[in-house]
Scaffold this motif. Structure first.
Motif, short mmCIF file in Angstrom:
data_model
loop_
_atom_site.label_atom_id
_atom_site.label_comp_id
_atom_site.label_asym_id
_atom_site.label_seq_id
_atom_site.Cartn_x
_atom_site.Cartn_y
_atom_site.Cartn_z
N GLU A 749 0.82 -1.21 0.00
CA GLU A 749 0.00 0.00 0.00
C GLU A 749 0.85 1.27 0.00
OE1 GLU A 749 -3.65 1.85 2.66
OE2 GLU A 749 -3.11 -0.27 2.84
N VAL A 750 1.98 1.19 0.71
CA VAL A 750 2.83 2.39 0.79
C VAL A 750 4.11 2.24 -0.03
CG1 VAL A 750 1.89 3.12 3.00
CG2 VAL A 750 3.86 1.57 2.95
N ASN A 751 4.10 1.22 -0.91
CA ASN A 751 5.23 1.01 -1.83
C ASN A 751 6.55 0.81 -1.13
OD1 ASN A 751 3.66 1.25 -4.23
ND2 ASN A 751 3.59 3.47 -3.88
N VAL A 752 6.55 0.02 -0.06
CA VAL A 752 7.79 -0.35 0.62
C VAL A 752 8.18 -1.75 0.13
CG1 VAL A 752 8.90 -0.83 2.83
CG2 VAL A 752 7.22 1.02 2.65
N PRO A 753 9.26 -1.90 -0.60
CA PRO A 753 9.62 -3.21 -1.17
C PRO A 753 9.94 -4.22 -0.08
CG PRO A 753 11.42 -1.68 -1.44
CD PRO A 753 10.27 -0.88 -0.92
N MET A 754 9.76 -5.52 -0.40
CA MET A 754 10.04 -6.58 0.56
C MET A 754 11.52 -6.64 0.92
SD MET A 754 7.51 -8.15 1.82
CE MET A 754 8.46 -9.46 2.57
N SER A 755 12.36 -6.12 0.06
CA SER A 755 13.80 -6.16 0.35
C SER A 755 14.20 -5.18 1.45
CB SER A 755 14.58 -5.83 -0.92
OG SER A 755 14.21 -4.54 -1.41
#
Length: 886
Positions: A749-755
């Motif tokens: 939702e807030v465009n925080v990548p899994m990496s």
């Protein structure tokens, strides 16, 4: 059985062509599909609905046969002595028509060759397409017992056909006589009622005036086929019709041919319909034929077998019937006999085989007297001793037809088929019907005999298929062991043609219903819902599908795309999805094998302490085994496919295999060994469950896994294991999975990548939740990718954080600098509205007196639990909103 050495090396990608060719040859060479290898086991039998040797198998065959293969493979793995008997049908008129068409291309007819030479040509055709059909069966992976393959013109089946014919003749149930039958002028043969397709046609209603011979009046009749008036032998009126009382018994002058015909009274006529007067043409209309018999009227044929007008048609002799219609209408109009022409839409019979318009035609034919046979079948069905139709609505369709059955015209004016075992004496004119070829007349002992030229309707031999293929009328071992069969799988469109007739004959000659269940499937339509046809060019060749996506993808898609009795739409994108599913299974197995090096079947140990994910996947496997077994037994293949897909794709691949990496890559040898055992075991059981649907890829993978035995086709079907039941593990995993999904959703939702690592603060709602989350914090760290994880029931919500309210906990992701407060307030407000809606919906349901009165107590309790859960989440969202706003 010896344990097979594990092959851990699997290619990066699955090659369907290589696997399909390799494993089918292996199965056939080792006779894994041959029945009789388990003499002490319970039997399970299916005889294949024999495809016609008229050409290639189509996608409808692929559906029909795949469903049968799923059943046979499942039952074989369950330990039954299974027989799936293959075979093909000579298909009488259909095959002869194809061969004659080929001859016409060469400028020849069957009469140029003569009967014997022509039949040689048809046998050549049969061999070509029977071999083609076998090749297609192999391509699709069907586990047929080829050692028992049958053809309807085989010597053994021909013996059964003759025995049935002669026996029915001796019982007075087969007779020969002049009757109105459905005549195909193109194929020049009789057809049974159900070989006629009725199509709506824009025609005309012609009103004709017939004058009385004494000049006292006239009668107007109406017809859709004016050419048949040349064969009129009366005009009928209702005996109580006051309009015509003074004319009954008088004569009319038939126009054109100027023949006198009587005015008769018969209750067949409807006073209120039309003029109340009906022309009677006994040789060209089935109802007129019956009227003619009651009044001893002449029967005058006015056309020949090709639909050409004959000498009785007078000036129209030699004209095609439709050319004659145009000419006679013009002539009647000129003579002032044609009163009017009305447009008229009506149902016109067409030959199912040639497409020609059917001609009701007086002809000498052989018939089966159906009522005594139908009565047996009706009694059996209504007493509960009949076949079990799936879906059960088709029982009504079946009963409705046999309760209104007519005698069956079984003779066909063809050369290809079972020749009628009747010999006509040229000296005394009598007929001899015998099981052996007759050499002398049974009536006058003359040797001047000629065998009847006609052959039997192809459905006559097909009606004996379930028992003739197993050796009847001989006392064969296969007949005693494998009959009656367990299930007939067929399309709903041939209930009348085939299903009913098999039941009639089986009851008459074996005193048993030939199959326990009748599974009716629908038609395969194109993506727009249209019936597949050559004219539309929308047919699908199953071999083309296999060439593009592999046999397993085609089988899985076509078998799981509909429910019993329903048509299905063929969509290429669904085949592609099935191919992707196969690839998912392959990749998961490949990963597992890279982590099972050195593990053998004897190393697999599921006892002792197992991790949460291990216990959960074994519990889910148990549930899947139970449900899949039940659904296959209920013929619910679509629902079976959905369950297998969800278990394999979601539970096994997306969750368990990911969770297993912690142990497999960890430093605890005991935990690693346990996970290896669970992974190997679950993959083995999964391949067995999917095998009936996807036989090739499951065999390929199974052969690489730790296993005992030669082939997965003979591996034991999975069964439930009480030791695997672990509802506690399910609760734990559901909490963990919801937490992980929620964190991933927030990231998205807030465009925080899994990496990117994040801080995760967890506030458990109960002691149990806290215990579960703490025991499994390694999963949360790994799959939420945390830089910090805190689990504390007493923690206060941070000022700036993304929030997720899950069942059993609140999750906070402090993301200062990554989001703004306004955005989070908007998100929580949206979630609050959704929760408000769910609470109101359930409150309304529980406030409905009708629902509460009718619903089971368990359902009501489940709804109350949902309400409490949604209300709790709503309260927490409200509190969090207040905190952020403050």
């Amino acid at each position: 059985m010896t344990e097979t050495k594990l092959q851990t090396e699997m290619p990066t990608t699955y090659d369907p062509k290589e696997a399909e060719r390799k494993w089918y040859d292996y199965w056939i060479q080792n006779e894994f599909f041959k029945a009789g290898n388990r003499p002490d086991a319970e039997t399970y039998t299916i005889v294949i609905p024999p495809p016609n040797v008229t050409g290639m198998l189509h996608i409808g065959h692929a559906l029909d046969f795949t469903l049968q293969d799923i059943l046979i493979r499942t039952k074989r793995m369950q330990g039954f002595d299974t027989l799936w008997l293959p075979g093909s049908d000579h298909a009488g008129i259909a095959t002869q028509t194809r061969v004659e068409a080929k001859l016409r291309e060469q400028g020849q007819t069957r009469y140029d060759l003569g009967r014997e030479k022509f039949l040689e040509k048809v046998w050549e055709w049969k061999e070509l397409y029977a071999n083609t059909i076998r090749e297609q069966w192999a391509k699709m992976g069907f586990s047929l017992d080829y050692s028992r393959e049958r053809f309807t013109l085989d010597e053994g089946l021909s013996q059964a056909v003759r025995e049935v014919f002669v026996s029915l003749y001796e019982k007075g149930l087969i007779y020969r006589g002049n009757y109105i039958i459905n005549w195909d002028p193109a194929a020049r043969t009789a057809l049974s009622d159900i070989e006629v397709e009725y199509k709506e046609v824009q025609g005309a209603l012609y009103h004709l005036k017939y004058e009385t011979t004494d000049g006292s009046g006239a009668i107007v009749v109406a017809t859709t086929r004016p050419e048949t008036m040349l064969g009129d032998t009366a005009v009928a009126v209702h005996p109580k019709d006051e309009r015509y009382q003074h004319l009954i018994g008088k004569s009319l002058l038939l126009p054109i041919v100027n023949r006198e015909i009587p005015i008769i009274a018969d209750e067949y006529v409807e006073k209120e319909f039309g003029s109340g007067a009906v022309k009677i043409t006994p040789a060209h209309d089935p109802n007129d034929f019956e009227v003619g018999k009651r009044h001893n009227l002449p029967q005058i044929l006015v056309m020949d077998e090709s639909g050409t007008m004959n000498a009785n048609a007078g000036p129209y002799q030699g004209q095609d019937r439709f050319e004659c219609r145009k000419q006679i209408v013009a002539d009647l109009k000129e003579q002032g006999v044609l009163i009017k022409i009305e447009e008229h839409v009506h149902q016109v019979g067409h030959s199912e085989r040639s497409g020609a318009v059917i001609e009701p035609y007086l002809s000498t034919q052989w018939f089966v007297k159906m009522q005594p046979l139908a009565d047996q079948a009706i009694q059996a069905q209504k007493s509960g001793a009949g076949a079990n139709f799936v879906p059960d609505r088709f029982e009504k369709t079946y009963l409705n037809w046999i309760e209104n059955i007519r005698d069956w015209c079984i003779s066909r004016q063809l050369w290809w088929g079972h020749r009628i075992p009747a010999w006509h004496c040229a000296d005394c004119g009598q007929t001899t019907v015998t099981r052996e070829d007759a050499t002398t007349c049974s009536h006058c002992q003359s040797t001047n005999l000629n065998q009847d030229n006609d052959v039997l309707d192809t459905w006559f031999s097909s009606a004996l298929w379930p028992f003739s293929t197993l050796g009847w009328p001989n006392d064969a071992e296969d007949l005693k062991r494998f009959y009656p069969t367990n299930v007939l799988v067929t399309g709903y469109d041939i209930i009348y043609f085939w299903v009913a007739r098999m039941i009639f004959t089986a009851l008459e000659f074996t005193d048993q219903i030939p199959f326990k269940d009748v599974l009716m499937h629908g038609l395969v339509r194109d993506s727009e819902g249209r019936k597949m046809s050559k004219s539309l060019g929308n047919g699908v060749d199953p071999l083309e599908v296999i060439e593009k996506y592999g046999a397993d993808a085609m089988r899985y898609m076509i078998s799981t795309s509909s429910t019993p009795g329903q048509d299905l739409r063929f969509r290429w994108e669904r085949v592609e999805q099935a191919r992707n599913f196969a690839n998912k299974i392959w990749n998961a197995s490949r990963f597992a094998l890279m982590n099972l090096e050195g593990v053998t079947a004897s190393d697999i140990d599921l006892t002792g302490e197992l991790g949460t994910a291990d216990r959960w996947i074994l519990h889910r496997l148990n549930e899947t085994v139970r449900d899949v077994t039940r659904l296959i037994d209920s013929y619910e293949f679509g629902e079976t496919g959905r369950l297998l897909y969800n278990f394999i794709w979601d539970d096994l691949c997306d969750w368990y295999i990911e969770f297993s990496k912690l142990s497999l890559y960890g430093t605890d040898p005991a935990a690693k060994k346990k996970t290896q055992s669970v992974l190997a075991y679950v993959l083995d059981q999964t391949q067995r469950l999917i095998h009936p649907f996807m036989p090739f890829i499951s065999e390929e993978i199974w052969q690489h896994l730790p296993h005992v035995g030669e082939t997965i086709t003979l591996a034991a079907w999975p069964t439930e294991n009480a030791a695997f039941e672990s509802p506690d593990a399910v609760r734990e995993m559901e909490l963990l999975m919801e937490a992980i999904r929620s964190v991933r959703n927030i990231r998205a939702e807030v465009n925080v990548p899994m990496s990117k690592k994040v801080e995760l603060l967890v506030k458990p709602a109960s002691t149990e939740s806290e215990s579960i989350l703490s025991r499994n914090e390694e999963y949360l760290k790994r799959f939420c990718n945390t830089s910090l994880l805190e689990i504390d029931a007493s923690m206060a919500a941070p000022d700036k954080a993304m929030t997720a309210i899950i069942t059993g906990a609140e999750l906070y992701l402090p993301l200062a600098g990554l989001i703004d407060i306004a955005q989070e307030l908007a998100r929580l407000d949206k979630e609050l509205q959704s929760l408000h809606g769910e609470v109101e919906r359930i409150e309304k349901k529980l406030g409905n007196e009708g629902f509460v009165a009718k619903a089971p107590a368990k359902v009501i309790e489940e709804e109350k639990a949902k309400l409490a859960d949604y209300a709790d989440k709503r309260d927490k969202v409200i509190a969090r909103l207040a905190e952020l706003k403050a």
